[in-house]
Design an enzyme around this catalytic site. Structure first.
Site, PDB file in Angstrom:
ATOM      1  N   LYS A   1       0.845  -1.210   0.000  1.00 24.46           N
ATOM      2  CA  LYS A   1       0.000   0.000   0.000  1.00 24.46           C
ATOM      3  C   LYS A   1       0.877   1.255   0.000  1.00 24.46           C
ATOM      4  O   LYS A   1       1.488   1.603   1.001  1.00 24.46           O
ATOM      5  CB  LYS A   1      -0.914   0.055   1.228  1.00 24.46           C
TER       6      LYS A   1
ATOM      7  N   GLU B   1      10.584  16.814  14.627  1.00 24.89           N
ATOM      8  CA  GLU B   1      10.810  16.679  13.196  1.00 24.89           C
ATOM      9  C   GLU B   1       9.815  17.575  12.457  1.00 24.89           C
ATOM     10  O   GLU B   1       8.625  17.545  12.748  1.00 24.89           O
ATOM     11  CB  GLU B   1      10.603  15.225  12.760  1.00 24.89           C
TER      12      GLU B   1
ATOM     13  N   GLU C   1      10.220   2.053  10.352  1.00 23.15           N
ATOM     14  CA  GLU C   1      11.204   3.127  10.144  1.00 23.15           C
ATOM     15  C   GLU C   1      10.425   4.430  10.219  1.00 23.15           C
ATOM     16  O   GLU C   1       9.479   4.628   9.468  1.00 23.15           O
ATOM     17  CB  GLU C   1      11.887   3.004   8.776  1.00 23.15           C
TER      18      GLU C   1
END
Ligand code: NAP
Ligand code: MG
Length: 483
Positions: A178, A385, A253
């Site tokens: 996906k 981030e 990740e």
């Protein structure tokens, strides 16, 4: 149908057939929002379950194919990607917004990854040793897991799917893939190449649609034996909970807030190059972006002034235009988030050194200028981030202080240092609490044949890429024989 027509009509690939979806979606070109890159099929939970079922049915056969067969399939896919790297790169630049040279480089990397795992399919792995009991022999072999669900982000729409799909197939697993909803044309283009590589029906499936529905169905299905995910921390944490609850193998990740340390003894031109490339290229939309520049006090001001100078000279524009250094931000939401991060950095007292403004260009797109701040370690601009062209500089008293600052983050993906001291470079390599270190190189930009991944909040589970990929995509069996 011509290839260019198909890109406008990206279907899903389920059980060896091209399928329309329950709904359709549109992906736009962030360099020119008038341009539709793809109209694509979107699945719901039921259609996703059909793909998962097809993969489960295909597994017994595919897992028993010869290494030669698997190597041939992967080699064919890799060769086609490499031959078509320019065309695929152009599609990627149109859909995601990275510059054409970066996009062609990414397409080539995807091709090399398939070629690498073609070799791995043949090499295999195993050990034979004597038992502690007389006359008994022990062997340790690796076997595939079953159905693997691969859920990927938008920022590397060829390379990240490639580094999951290639090892999954090489080691004999079947796949449900996906892609992120922002990049369906890239997901489709990859699937279209894979569909012509003589895989048995159901071995590889592409389903598109929302993470909440399609992604979640993959995560929840008892037929999915393992999930490899790359994306944000929030989604990753959620997947981890859901997958471990039903004991699926899981690999994540996630984000980064990667430090680049610049010491007083560094070659300053080199350090500025590393910082500008690492922090701002690909519009800063790298999980390995150098968003924290930690600079030793004595060279701090010279470094900041040179970086500002370089930023002012960068050309921000259409991803396909010649000479563009930095393309647009991927979409309106990410642009809004970046601009909000600029405002909040200013509000919390970080010193704005320029950039961070919305830019108008000949075509309407999500353009912004690269931003630089002088920050304190506790500022959010130095901790969270942002995933855009925004970096901050932190002042360090000396090397020891720089190392403390480098490790002062919940993340642990990549850390870099610019220095001419071998002793400090080696010390940094040993003491940076990350999965990857760089000496005199940008933190972003890694090879395709070696492990990729991090520690702490950046990653969970075994590494991706290279021979280490086998740790995730296989399980170990120990066999005893008395002969
Ligand atoms: P994201 O929002 O977490 O999405 C990643 C993928 O997960 C997409 O395919 C998304 O689908 C899907 N998803 C969303 N919710 C889900 C759910 N409940 N269950 C299953 N799947 C779900 O991340 P993104 O916005 O695409 O990418 C940006 C982030 O990725 C950044 O934080 C960046 O640091 C990280 N990243 C990390 C690496 C690395 O290797 N460490 C590499 C690249 C990017 P949709 O398409 O519907 O959103
Ligand atoms: Mg997202």
């Amino acid at each position: 149908m011509k290839r260019s027509d198909l890109q406008q009509n990206a279907r899903q690939y389920i059980n060896g057939r091209w399928e329309t979806g329950v709904t359709t979606g549109i992906s736009e070109n962030p360099s020119d929002t008038r341009e539709v890159v793809a109209e694509y099929a979107r699945a719901d939970r039921n259609q996703t379950e059909l793909a998962i079922r097809a993969a489960a049915d295909a597994f017994p056969h595919w897992s028993q194919t010869t290494p030669q067969r698997r190597a041939d399939v992967l080699d064919q896919i890799g060769s086609e990607i490499l031959v078509r790297r320019e065309e695929l790169g152009k599609l990627l630049a149109r859909e995601e917004g990275k510059t054409l040279p970066e996009a062609i480089g990414e397409a080539a990397r995807a091709g090399h990854i398939f070629k690498f795992f073609a070799g791995e399919a043949l090499r295999g792995d195993g050990e034979t040793l004597a038992s502690v009991r007389p006359g008994v022999q022990v062997d340790i072999t690796r076997e595939p897991l079953g159905v693997v669900g691969l859920i990927t982000p938008w920022n590397f729409p060829f390379a990240i799917p490639a580094w999951k799909i290639a090892p999954a197939l090489a080691y004999g697993n079947s796949v449900v893939f996906k892609p992120a909803e922002l990049v369906p044309a890239c997901g489709w283009a990859l699937a279209e190449i894979i569909s012509r590589a003589a895989l048995p029906a159901g071995t590889f499936n592409l389903v598109m649609g929302s993470g909440r529905e399609v992604g979640q169905s993959i995560v929840d299905s008892p037929l999915v034996d393992a999930i490899s995910f790359t994306g944000s921390v929030v989604t990753g944490e959620h997947i981890l909970q859901a997958a471990t609850r039903r004991r699926a193998k899981v690999q994540l990740e996630m984000g980064g807030k990667n430090p680049l340390v610049v010491l007083a003894d560094a070659d300053l031109d080199r350090a500025v190059d590393c910082a500008v490339q690492g922090a701002y290229f690909s519009t800063g939309q790298h999980c390995t972006a150098s968003s924290r520049l930690i600079v030793e006090s004595t060279v701090h001001d010279a470094f900041v002034s040179r970086v500002r100078h370089r930023l002012a000279a960068l050309k921000i524009g259409h991803a396909l235009a010649q000479g563009t250094d930095i393309g647009p931000v991927v979409d309106r939401h990410q642009l809004e988030r970046n601009l909000a991060a600029i405002e909040s950095a200013t509000a919390e007292g970080a010193e704005h050194m320029g950039g961070g403004e919305r830019l108008n260009r000949a075509t309407t797109g999500y353009y912004m200028s690269p931003a630089l701040f002088l920050a304190k370690p506790e500022h959010r601009v130095a901790r969270d981030e942002i995933f855009g062209p925004v970096a901050c500089v932190l002042r360090a008293d000396d090397y020891e202080h720089a190392l403390v600052l480098a490790n002062d983050t919940p993340f642990g993906l990549c850390a870099g240092i610019c220095t001419t001291s071998l002793a400090r470079a080696m010390h940094f390599k040993r003491h940076a609490r990350v999965g990857m270190t760089m000496v005199n190189l940008p933190t972003a930009g890694v090879d395709y044949h070696v492990p990729f991944g991090g520690r702490k909040a950046s990653s969970y589970g075994p590494r991706e890429q290279g021979r280490h990929a086998a740790e995730f995509y296989t399980t170990v069996k120990t066999g005893y024989v008395l002969a």
